[in-house]
Design a protein around this motif. Structure first.
Motif, short mmCIF file in Angstrom:
data_model
loop_
_atom_site.label_atom_id
_atom_site.label_comp_id
_atom_site.label_asym_id
_atom_site.label_seq_id
_atom_site.Cartn_x
_atom_site.Cartn_y
_atom_site.Cartn_z
N CYS A 256 -3.05 -1.25 9.36
CA CYS A 256 -1.71 -1.55 8.82
C CYS A 256 -1.04 -2.61 9.71
CB CYS A 256 -0.88 -0.26 8.82
SG CYS A 256 0.87 -0.46 8.50
N VAL B 282 0.86 -1.19 0.00
CA VAL B 282 0.00 0.00 0.00
C VAL B 282 0.90 1.24 0.00
CG1 VAL B 282 -1.85 1.17 1.25
CG2 VAL B 282 -1.72 -1.33 1.31
N CYS C 157 2.41 -1.28 4.43
CA CYS C 157 2.25 0.14 4.09
C CYS C 157 3.60 0.80 3.89
CB CYS C 157 1.44 0.85 5.17
SG CYS C 157 -0.27 0.25 5.24
N VAL D 156 -7.27 3.43 3.87
CA VAL D 156 -6.80 2.13 4.37
C VAL D 156 -7.88 1.51 5.28
CG1 VAL D 156 -5.01 0.92 5.70
CG2 VAL D 156 -4.37 2.78 4.12
#
Ligand code: DX5
Ligand code: ZN
Length: 246
Positions: free
Chosen positions: A93, A35, A74, A53
């Motif tokens: 995350c 990401v 991430c 997210v």
């Protein structure tokens, strides 16, 4: 090297249907989702932040173990990496990978102790990420020598050591750029010293470049345009995995 971990970069996905793109990619055999978070300051491009997210996280099952299937990796291409740790943990995350260059140049409000003259040391930031319950990664840009990482990796204090190193194989900021083979000696030097370390490569990875990256010792493979631009993404994911594990 540890087994291959294939992490498609959703930067090349259709942002209008991002949740579905994420679940589809995992269904096609991806291990992690990579990401890319860009703030328009550390890199000359912007993507999205923690609110997005938070919305895509439920589309992918959480990993049952560290580095497990469904890990949200991430990649924080942001100028103030300390500032967003808690927000990204809350958003879902699992692995927070910050840039070395951003950590050493960020100050003031971004400093863990809040004092104006203090820089955010990478080890302090890694410890903070661990305290929040995430894995910690440290990324270096092409112009940053690998030598800056030895001191960080050799730290005897376990909670201050990174779980993963990301060697950028393009200048961060955009998908679809050409692979920089010039960065592979960094990967090889890291692998020689650390046989079990997760070493991620990001930028320009495809069927054409994977063998070089795998030979150097990379095991975490990011691929954006190669996966999302393919007519059969599952076949690309499989081929990348086989190149690393063979
Ligand atoms: C670039 C990003 C990459 C990017 C890779 O700054 O960090 O993750 O999405 O894209 P490809 O695989 O197309 O080079
Ligand atoms: Zn990335």
């Amino acid at each position: 090297s540890p087994p291959a971990i294939i992490a498609p970069s959703i930067l090349s996905a259709d942002f209008a249907t991002l949740g579905k793109a994420c679940s589809d990619t995992i269904g096609q055999g991806a291990d992690w989702l990579h990401v890319d978070i860009m703030d328009g300051h550390f890199v000359p491009n912007m993507t999205f932040g923690a609110p997005v997210v938070t919305k895509i996280r439920p589309h992918v099952q959480r990993p049952s173990s560290a580095y497990g299937n469904g890990t949200f990796d991430c990649h924080m291409m942001i100028a103030e990496p300390k500032k967003w740790v808690k927000e990204f943990k809350a958003a879902g995350c699992d692995l927070y990978c910050f840039h070395y260059e951003a950590a050493i140049s960020s100050t003031a409000a971004d400093s863990p102790s809040g004092t104006s003259s203090e820089k955010t040391s990478p080890k302090e930031l890694i410890k903070f990420i661990h305290e929040q319950g995430m894995q910690a990664g440290i990324a270096i840009k092409p112009k940053t020598p690998v030598d800056v990482l030895w001191e960080i990796l050799e730290n005897p204090v376990e909670e201050e050591r990174p779980d993963m190193v990301l060697v950028m194989t393009v200048e961060p900021g955009f998908g679809g750029q050409s692979f920089m083979a010039s960065e592979l000696p960094k990967v090889a030097a890291l692998r020689k010293k650390y046989p079990e370390l997760h070493i991620e490569v990001d930028g320009g990875l495809s069927g054409k470049t994977i063998d070089q990256a795998a030979d150097a010792g990379a095991n975490v493979i990011v691929a954006g345009s190669a996966v999302f631009g393919a007519s059969d993404p599952g076949a690309v994911i499989k081929a990348l995995r086989e190149a690393v594990d063979s």
